[in-house]
Design a protein around this motif. Structure first.
Motif, PDB file in Angstrom:
ATOM      1  N   HIS A  51       0.863  -1.183   0.000  1.00  0.00           N
ATOM      2  CA  HIS A  51       0.000   0.000   0.000  1.00  0.00           C
ATOM      3  C   HIS A  51       0.900   1.235   0.000  1.00  0.00           C
ATOM      4  CE1 HIS A  51      -3.131   2.850   1.042  1.00  0.00           C
ATOM      5  NE2 HIS A  51      -4.039   1.900   0.937  1.00  0.00           N
ATOM      6  N   PRO A  52       0.808   2.077  -1.023  1.00  0.00           N
ATOM      7  CA  PRO A  52       1.744   3.210  -1.137  1.00  0.00           C
ATOM      8  C   PRO A  52       1.538   4.290  -0.083  1.00  0.00           C
ATOM      9  CG  PRO A  52       0.019   3.395  -2.783  1.00  0.00           C
ATOM     10  CD  PRO A  52      -0.165   2.049  -2.127  1.00  0.00           C
ATOM     11  N   VAL A  53       0.405   4.269   0.605  1.00  0.00           N
ATOM     12  CA  VAL A  53       0.141   5.291   1.625  1.00  0.00           C
ATOM     13  C   VAL A  53       0.456   4.757   3.016  1.00  0.00           C
ATOM     14  CG1 VAL A  53      -1.593   6.835   2.638  1.00  0.00           C
ATOM     15  CG2 VAL A  53      -1.627   6.347   0.179  1.00  0.00           C
ATOM     16  N   LEU A 237      -0.305   8.123  24.344  1.00  0.00           N
ATOM     17  CA  LEU A 237       0.426   9.182  23.648  1.00  0.00           C
ATOM     18  C   LEU A 237       1.025   8.650  22.350  1.00  0.00           C
ATOM     19  CD1 LEU A 237       1.697  11.959  23.318  1.00  0.00           C
ATOM     20  CD2 LEU A 237       3.474  11.292  24.968  1.00  0.00           C
ATOM     21  N   THR A 238       1.596   7.463  22.382  1.00  0.00           N
ATOM     22  CA  THR A 238       2.131   6.857  21.160  1.00  0.00           C
ATOM     23  C   THR A 238       1.027   6.696  20.121  1.00  0.00           C
ATOM     24  OG1 THR A 238       3.789   5.665  22.460  1.00  0.00           O
ATOM     25  CG2 THR A 238       3.394   4.890  20.220  1.00  0.00           C
ATOM     26  N   ALA A 239      -0.150   6.239  20.561  1.00  0.00           N
ATOM     27  CA  ALA A 239      -1.266   6.054  19.628  1.00  0.00           C
ATOM     28  C   ALA A 239      -1.767   7.394  19.095  1.00  0.00           C
ATOM     29  CB  ALA A 239      -2.401   5.305  20.318  1.00  0.00           C
ATOM     30  N   ASP A 240      -1.799   8.415  19.932  1.00  0.00           N
ATOM     31  CA  ASP A 240      -2.203   9.744  19.466  1.00  0.00           C
ATOM     32  C   ASP A 240      -1.254  10.244  18.380  1.00  0.00           C
ATOM     33  OD1 ASP A 240      -4.335   9.801  21.236  1.00  0.00           O
ATOM     34  OD2 ASP A 240      -3.333  11.084  22.699  1.00  0.00           O
ATOM     35  N   CYS A 241       0.040  10.026  18.589  1.00  0.00           N
ATOM     36  CA  CYS A 241       1.029  10.456  17.598  1.00  0.00           C
ATOM     37  C   CYS A 241       0.912   9.636  16.320  1.00  0.00           C
ATOM     38  CB  CYS A 241       2.439  10.346  18.179  1.00  0.00           C
ATOM     39  SG  CYS A 241       2.808  11.527  19.504  1.00  0.00           S
ATOM     40  N   PHE A 242       0.641   8.336  16.454  1.00  0.00           N
ATOM     41  CA  PHE A 242       0.444   7.502  15.261  1.00  0.00           C
ATOM     42  C   PHE A 242      -0.764   7.983  14.472  1.00  0.00           C
ATOM     43  CE2 PHE A 242      -1.288   4.066  12.790  1.00  0.00           C
ATOM     44  CZ  PHE A 242      -0.175   3.457  12.232  1.00  0.00           C
ATOM     45  N   GLU A 243      -1.856   8.278  15.158  1.00  0.00           N
ATOM     46  CA  GLU A 243      -3.072   8.722  14.471  1.00  0.00           C
ATOM     47  C   GLU A 243      -2.817  10.005  13.690  1.00  0.00           C
ATOM     48  OE1 GLU A 243      -7.799   9.081  15.424  1.00  0.00           O
ATOM     49  OE2 GLU A 243      -6.407   9.634  17.029  1.00  0.00           O
ATOM     50  N   LEU A 244      -2.078  10.939  14.300  1.00  0.00           N
ATOM     51  CA  LEU A 244      -1.727  12.161  13.578  1.00  0.00           C
ATOM     52  C   LEU A 244      -0.865  11.833  12.366  1.00  0.00           C
ATOM     53  CD1 LEU A 244      -1.635  15.267  13.309  1.00  0.00           C
ATOM     54  CD2 LEU A 244       0.359  15.228  14.836  1.00  0.00           C
ATOM     55  N   ALA A 245       0.139  10.978  12.544  1.00  0.00           N
ATOM     56  CA  ALA A 245       1.023  10.614  11.437  1.00  0.00           C
ATOM     57  C   ALA A 245       0.237   9.964  10.301  1.00  0.00           C
ATOM     58  CB  ALA A 245       2.118   9.663  11.928  1.00  0.00           C
ATOM     59  N   GLU A 250      -1.839  10.522   4.665  1.00  0.00           N
ATOM     60  CA  GLU A 250      -2.862  10.552   3.621  1.00  0.00           C
ATOM     61  C   GLU A 250      -2.785  11.853   2.819  1.00  0.00           C
ATOM     62  OE1 GLU A 250      -6.660   9.926   5.372  1.00  0.00           O
ATOM     63  OE2 GLU A 250      -6.295   7.800   5.845  1.00  0.00           O
ATOM     64  N   VAL A 251      -2.672  12.975   3.513  1.00  0.00           N
ATOM     65  CA  VAL A 251      -2.583  14.268   2.830  1.00  0.00           C
ATOM     66  C   VAL A 251      -1.269  14.372   2.062  1.00  0.00           C
ATOM     67  CG1 VAL A 251      -2.366  16.760   3.219  1.00  0.00           C
ATOM     68  CG2 VAL A 251      -4.163  15.464   4.367  1.00  0.00           C
ATOM     69  N   ASP A 252      -0.203  13.872   2.648  1.00  0.00           N
ATOM     70  CA  ASP A 252       1.108  13.893   2.000  1.00  0.00           C
ATOM     71  C   ASP A 252       1.045  13.223   0.629  1.00  0.00           C
ATOM     72  OD1 ASP A 252       3.863  14.532   2.049  1.00  0.00           O
ATOM     73  OD2 ASP A 252       4.380  12.522   2.763  1.00  0.00           O
ATOM     74  N   MET A 253       0.385  12.078   0.556  1.00  0.00           N
ATOM     75  CA  MET A 253       0.316  11.349  -0.704  1.00  0.00           C
ATOM     76  C   MET A 253      -0.778  11.883  -1.628  1.00  0.00           C
ATOM     77  SD  MET A 253       2.849   9.395  -0.854  1.00  0.00           S
ATOM     78  CE  MET A 253       2.459   8.279  -2.196  1.00  0.00           C
ATOM     79  N   ARG A 254      -1.814  12.460  -1.072  1.00  0.00           N
ATOM     80  CA  ARG A 254      -2.820  13.098  -1.933  1.00  0.00           C
ATOM     81  C   ARG A 254      -2.238  14.325  -2.640  1.00  0.00           C
ATOM     82  NH1 ARG A 254      -7.869  14.726   1.224  1.00  0.00           N
ATOM     83  NH2 ARG A 254      -8.433  15.455  -0.865  1.00  0.00           N
ATOM     84  N   ALA A 255      -1.273  14.980  -1.989  1.00  0.00           N
ATOM     85  CA  ALA A 255      -0.627  16.151  -2.586  1.00  0.00           C
ATOM     86  C   ALA A 255       0.550  15.769  -3.470  1.00  0.00           C
ATOM     87  CB  ALA A 255      -0.165  17.109  -1.484  1.00  0.00           C
TER      88      ALA A 255
END
Length: 310
Positions: A51-53, A237-245, A250-255
């Motif tokens: 999966h490229p994303v 906290l690790t999961a919160d950071c993962f969710e943000l990442a 997704e936006v990084d690859m959409r752009a």
């Protein structure tokens, strides 16, 4: 006295003790939350699908799905009950003697090994510098374009997916744009032809001087810093950071210049004024979401360093 999981000590007054049912509930909630991300990845791996994303979150960030699923309470609580003894398999945990004669298990911040203190000292200073530095919102995600600029098809990283432009059209977009990447771990993947086009020449050594809050990759990397502080990092906290990442990826690859319609990702056309505006709006939102996570990581670093110095 040298640190040992067999040394008994009373917990600090500010350290609450969680009953078994309370910490087990938190543990189960974390597992359910994280499996929504790890299970699909592991299923794709079992089928041999890429999966490229989303693969990026488990390959570039080399923290195994099983490790992400592990729950750690962090340094400010102790765990009651016999089941808590399972945490003693990690050397950073110890058994505490409570005032009523019972015992509980807690992670010991002072157990941070000396060889890790140098890293935590650097990380705390870097994150604090980023938090205080003005954000820059003018890059428009063109790092992904610079990674395919003037490359042959077989050299392109996600070559199984089509590009939205022919090579010469794509090159013209890059050449007429202002490349202003501040993030070394993005810049190092620029093609040789693209590197001279960037305004800056980031290096690993000047990360603390160039990293800034508007950068999507700098905010994605909060996940990296969270897991590098494991097992001291609270799992939430690790999961919160993962969710943000994950949201940023997704936006990084959409752009990016890739056409990912087949995966359900509509492009953010940063080659147009409207696309640039949308990208900047999302970039600002990610910067806002990242600030409290960065502050929590800074506080964790300070907690660990203070304990190590006592």
């Amino acid at each position: 006295m040298p640190f040992s999981s067999h040394n008994l000590a009373a917990p600090a007054p500010a350290c609450p003790v969680l009953a078994t049912e309370d910490w087990r509930q938190r543990q189960a909630a974390h597992d359910a939350r994280v499996r929504a991300w790890t299970d699909p990845h592991q299923a794709r791996c079992a089928r041999g699908e890429k999966h490229p994303v989303y693969d990026f979150l488990f390959t570039y960030y080399s923290f195994r799905p099983a490790w992400l699923r592990r729950w750690h309470p962090g340094p400010d609580v102790a765990l009651a009950g016999a089941r808590a003894r399972e945490f003693l398999r990690w050397p950073e945990y110890r058994e505490l003697l409570l005032g009523d004669g019972r015992t509980a298990i807690a992670i010991e911040p002072a157990a941070l090994p000396p060889h890790r203190r140098e890293f935590v000292t650097w990380l705390r200073a870097m994150l604090a510098a980023v938090q205080s530095r003005p954000a820059f919102f003018g890059c428009y995600g063109l790092h992904e374009w610079a990674m395919v600029y003037r490359q042959s098809p077989e050299e392109i990283r996600h070559h199984a997916w089509p590009l939205r432009f022919a090579p010469e059209e794509l090159a013209a977009i890059v050449e007429t744009a202002a490349l202003t990447c501040t993030h070394f771990d993005a810049f190092r993947f620029f093609t040789p032809a693209a590197r001279p086009l960037n305004k800056l020449r980031p290096t690993r050594g000047d990360t603390a001087q160039l990293e800034q809050r508007g950068c999507l990759h700098a905010n994605m990397d909060l996940y990296k810093w969270a897991f590098k502080l494991a097992p001291f990092t609270p799992a939430e906290l690790t999961a919160d950071c993962f969710e943000l990442a994950r949201d940023i990826r997704e936006v990084d690859m959409r752009a990016s210049p890739y056409d990912l319609h087949a995966l359900g990702f509509e492009p953010i056309a940063v080659e147009t004024p409207a696309g640039k505006a949308e990208y900047e709006r999302r970039q600002r939102d990610f910067a806002r979401r990242a600030e409290p996570l960065r502050a929590r990581l800074i506080a964790l670093c300070e907690r660990l360093l203070a304990a190590a110095s006592n």
